[in-house]
Write a protein that holds these residues in place. Structure first.
Motif, mmCIF file in Angstrom:
data_model
loop_
_atom_site.group_PDB
_atom_site.id
_atom_site.type_symbol
_atom_site.label_atom_id
_atom_site.label_comp_id
_atom_site.label_asym_id
_atom_site.label_seq_id
_atom_site.Cartn_x
_atom_site.Cartn_y
_atom_site.Cartn_z
ATOM 1 N N THR A 172 -15.030 44.039 11.036
ATOM 2 C CA THR A 172 -14.395 43.258 12.613
ATOM 3 C C THR A 172 -15.274 43.277 13.209
ATOM 4 O O THR A 172 -16.005 42.496 14.614
ATOM 5 C CB THR A 172 -13.568 44.450 12.814
ATOM 6 N N TYR A 173 -16.719 44.633 13.947
ATOM 7 C CA TYR A 173 -17.708 44.503 14.051
ATOM 8 C C TYR A 173 -18.573 43.262 13.791
ATOM 9 O O TYR A 173 -18.813 43.022 14.553
ATOM 10 C CB TYR A 173 -18.795 45.844 13.948
ATOM 11 N N CYS A 174 -18.585 42.851 12.077
ATOM 12 C CA CYS A 174 -19.530 41.239 12.229
ATOM 13 C C CYS A 174 -18.498 40.010 12.531
ATOM 14 O O CYS A 174 -19.127 39.284 13.233
ATOM 15 C CB CYS A 174 -19.231 41.694 10.667
ATOM 16 N N ALA A 175 -17.835 40.668 12.546
ATOM 17 C CA ALA A 175 -16.551 39.151 12.848
ATOM 18 C C ALA A 175 -16.249 38.833 14.822
ATOM 19 O O ALA A 175 -16.871 37.889 14.382
ATOM 20 C CB ALA A 175 -15.393 39.407 12.498
ATOM 21 N N LEU A 176 -16.439 39.705 15.017
ATOM 22 C CA LEU A 176 -16.341 39.804 16.580
ATOM 23 C C LEU A 176 -18.037 39.460 17.447
ATOM 24 O O LEU A 176 -18.238 38.901 18.070
ATOM 25 C CB LEU A 176 -15.516 41.116 17.491
ATOM 26 N N SER A 177 -18.829 40.060 16.939
ATOM 27 C CA SER A 177 -20.678 40.031 17.492
ATOM 28 C C SER A 177 -20.775 38.429 17.195
ATOM 29 O O SER A 177 -21.371 37.857 17.583
ATOM 30 C CB SER A 177 -21.052 40.952 16.026
ATOM 31 N N VAL A 178 -19.895 37.713 15.761
ATOM 32 C CA VAL A 178 -20.443 36.503 15.826
ATOM 33 C C VAL A 178 -19.654 36.140 16.459
ATOM 34 O O VAL A 178 -20.543 34.813 16.900
ATOM 35 C CB VAL A 178 -20.545 36.296 14.204
ATOM 36 N N ALA A 179 -18.816 36.082 16.923
ATOM 37 C CA ALA A 179 -17.821 35.308 17.583
ATOM 38 C C ALA A 179 -17.853 35.165 18.945
ATOM 39 O O ALA A 179 -18.698 34.188 19.620
ATOM 40 C CB ALA A 179 -16.438 35.828 17.815
ATOM 41 N N LYS A 180 -18.542 36.297 19.629
ATOM 42 C CA LYS A 180 -19.711 36.601 20.560
ATOM 43 C C LYS A 180 -20.643 35.921 20.828
ATOM 44 O O LYS A 180 -21.120 35.608 21.411
ATOM 45 C CB LYS A 180 -19.419 38.076 20.657
ATOM 46 N N MET A 181 -22.049 35.591 19.666
ATOM 47 C CA MET A 181 -22.989 34.877 19.716
ATOM 48 C C MET A 181 -23.082 33.325 19.714
ATOM 49 O O MET A 181 -23.786 32.572 20.246
ATOM 50 C CB MET A 181 -23.560 35.127 18.795
ATOM 51 N N THR A 182 -21.264 32.813 19.183
ATOM 52 C CA THR A 182 -21.656 31.013 19.202
ATOM 53 C C THR A 182 -21.115 31.381 20.004
ATOM 54 O O THR A 182 -19.895 30.091 19.749
ATOM 55 C CB THR A 182 -20.995 31.660 17.921
ATOM 56 N N ASN A 183 -20.395 32.111 21.015
ATOM 57 C CA ASN A 183 -18.895 31.642 22.179
ATOM 58 C C ASN A 183 -17.390 31.404 21.136
ATOM 59 O O ASN A 183 -17.450 30.719 22.293
ATOM 60 C CB ASN A 183 -19.817 30.640 22.973
ATOM 61 N N LEU A 184 -17.286 31.721 20.628
ATOM 62 C CA LEU A 184 -15.986 32.183 19.648
ATOM 63 C C LEU A 184 -15.273 32.660 20.254
ATOM 64 O O LEU A 184 -14.577 33.045 19.592
ATOM 65 C CB LEU A 184 -16.616 31.389 18.247
ATOM 66 N N LEU A 185 -15.525 33.949 20.965
ATOM 67 C CA LEU A 185 -14.487 34.815 20.668
ATOM 68 C C LEU A 185 -13.562 34.845 22.234
ATOM 69 O O LEU A 185 -13.441 34.671 23.523
ATOM 70 C CB LEU A 185 -15.328 35.975 22.107
ATOM 71 N N THR A 186 -12.389 34.206 21.757
ATOM 72 C CA THR A 186 -11.006 33.867 22.632
ATOM 73 C C THR A 186 -10.350 34.750 22.169
ATOM 74 O O THR A 186 -10.262 35.883 21.280
ATOM 75 C CB THR A 186 -10.768 32.264 21.161
ATOM 76 N N PRO A 187 -9.218 34.592 22.929
ATOM 77 C CA PRO A 187 -8.567 36.266 22.778
ATOM 78 C C PRO A 187 -7.320 35.993 21.687
ATOM 79 O O PRO A 187 -6.981 36.822 21.588
ATOM 80 C CB PRO A 187 -7.433 35.774 24.034
ATOM 81 N N VAL A 188 -7.070 34.966 21.508
ATOM 82 C CA VAL A 188 -6.288 35.215 19.813
ATOM 83 C C VAL A 188 -7.558 35.550 18.396
ATOM 84 O O VAL A 188 -6.578 36.395 17.722
ATOM 85 C CB VAL A 188 -6.547 33.622 19.551
ATOM 86 N N LEU A 189 -8.218 35.319 19.065
ATOM 87 C CA LEU A 189 -9.640 36.193 18.142
ATOM 88 C C LEU A 189 -9.255 37.762 17.735
ATOM 89 O O LEU A 189 -9.341 38.949 16.772
ATOM 90 C CB LEU A 189 -10.507 36.159 17.635
ATOM 91 N N CYS A 190 -9.167 38.023 19.139
ATOM 92 C CA CYS A 190 -9.046 39.556 19.593
ATOM 93 C C CYS A 190 -7.476 40.273 19.633
ATOM 94 O O CYS A 190 -7.659 41.049 20.129
ATOM 95 C CB CYS A 190 -10.089 40.052 20.640
ATOM 96 N N VAL A 191 -6.502 40.075 19.605
ATOM 97 C CA VAL A 191 -5.166 40.363 20.008
ATOM 98 C C VAL A 191 -4.938 41.573 18.841
ATOM 99 O O VAL A 191 -5.535 41.646 17.689
ATOM 100 C CB VAL A 191 -3.956 39.463 19.357
ATOM 101 N N ASP A 192 -5.131 42.285 19.085
ATOM 102 C CA ASP A 192 -4.202 43.955 18.313
ATOM 103 C C ASP A 192 -6.335 44.146 17.688
ATOM 104 O O ASP A 192 -5.336 45.427 17.167
ATOM 105 C CB ASP A 192 -3.162 43.940 17.597
ATOM 106 N N THR A 193 -6.902 43.862 18.221
ATOM 107 C CA THR A 193 -7.723 44.403 17.453
ATOM 108 C C THR A 193 -9.202 45.833 18.059
ATOM 109 O O THR A 193 -9.013 45.694 19.690
ATOM 110 C CB THR A 193 -9.172 43.069 17.428
#
Length: 226
Positions: free
Chosen positions: A205-226
């Motif tokens: 979870t940490y790796c996925a969301l951290s990578v998404a944040k750094m690459t400007n890919l952190l969308t609501p779909v990616l974060c649902v229920d996380t």
């Protein structure tokens, strides 16, 4: 015939005070002003990890205090030279880390950043091109060229590229494919797998969301229920 001693004993006087011997004062301790932080808080939960961590910190504190009267120097040039050699070729003892090569790049670049070293453009470009070879066509990065994508080396590769910070580094990231890979690792309950059919844990979870944040890919779909 009686014999006389060559040395005579000086007379004693009841009024004579014994001499006081001045002992040399111990040298003053030149302890640095830096205060070590206390043993990390455990929230009153004792585990094998907290006990081992406490042992390490206690030993480090003892060694630091024992050497506090000495001048502690950081051999910056030697560290930089050793780190740079790892970007060219690692010794055979590193064979076990063949699936962690993006991590080696990240560790080296992060250490050099802390040491204030600035790479020449050729070194940066060579590293970017190597990490591009670790990038999987379906998104994410493997532990080396032609290896399956995994969130851990993906995290390391993205951090290394961000540390390099050149246009070439940013453009080397296949963001659409990376986003598809992150969605593929995601589960309906909001958790993530480290790789396809891999373990599900907080690291993922940490790796996925951290990578998404750094690459400007952190969308609501990616974060649902996380």
């Amino acid at each position: 015939m009686s014999s006389s001693n060559s040395t005579s004993t000086p007379p004693t006087s009841t009024n004579q005070q014994p001499q006081t011997i001045q002992k040399p004062s111990p040298p003053k301790s030149h302890k640095p002003s830096l205060k070590l932080r206390p043993i990390f808080p455990t929230d009153d939960l004792s585990t094998r990890t907290t006990r081992e961590q406490g042992e390490v910190e206690t030993l480090a504190t003892r060694l630091f205090n024992g050497a506090s009267h000495q001048k502690i120097s950081l051999h910056r040039a030697l560290h930089i030279r050793w780190l740079l050699s790892g970007l060219v070729q690692c010794p055979t003892s590193y064979t076990a880390l063949d699936a962690s090569r993006p991590w080696i790049c990240y560790w080296i670049y992060h250490s050099l950043e802390l040491l204030g070293h600035r790479h020449n453009p050729t070194t940066n470009s060579n590293t970017v091109q190597f990490l591009a070879r670790c990038q999987h066509p379906d998104g994410g990065y493997g532990g080396g060229p032609e290896q399956l994508p995994h969130l851990a080396p993906t995290y390391a590769a993205i951090n290394c590229l961000a540390t390099i910070g050149t246009v070439e580094a940013y453009n080397s990231i296949n963001r659409p494919a990376l986003y598809r890979f992150l969605l593929k690792m995601r589960h309906p309950d909001g958790s993530f797998s480290m790789h396809e059919d891999g373990e599900v844990d907080v690291r993922a979870t940490y790796c996925a969301l951290s990578v998404a944040k750094m690459t400007n890919l952190l969308t609501p779909v990616l974060c649902v229920d996380t």
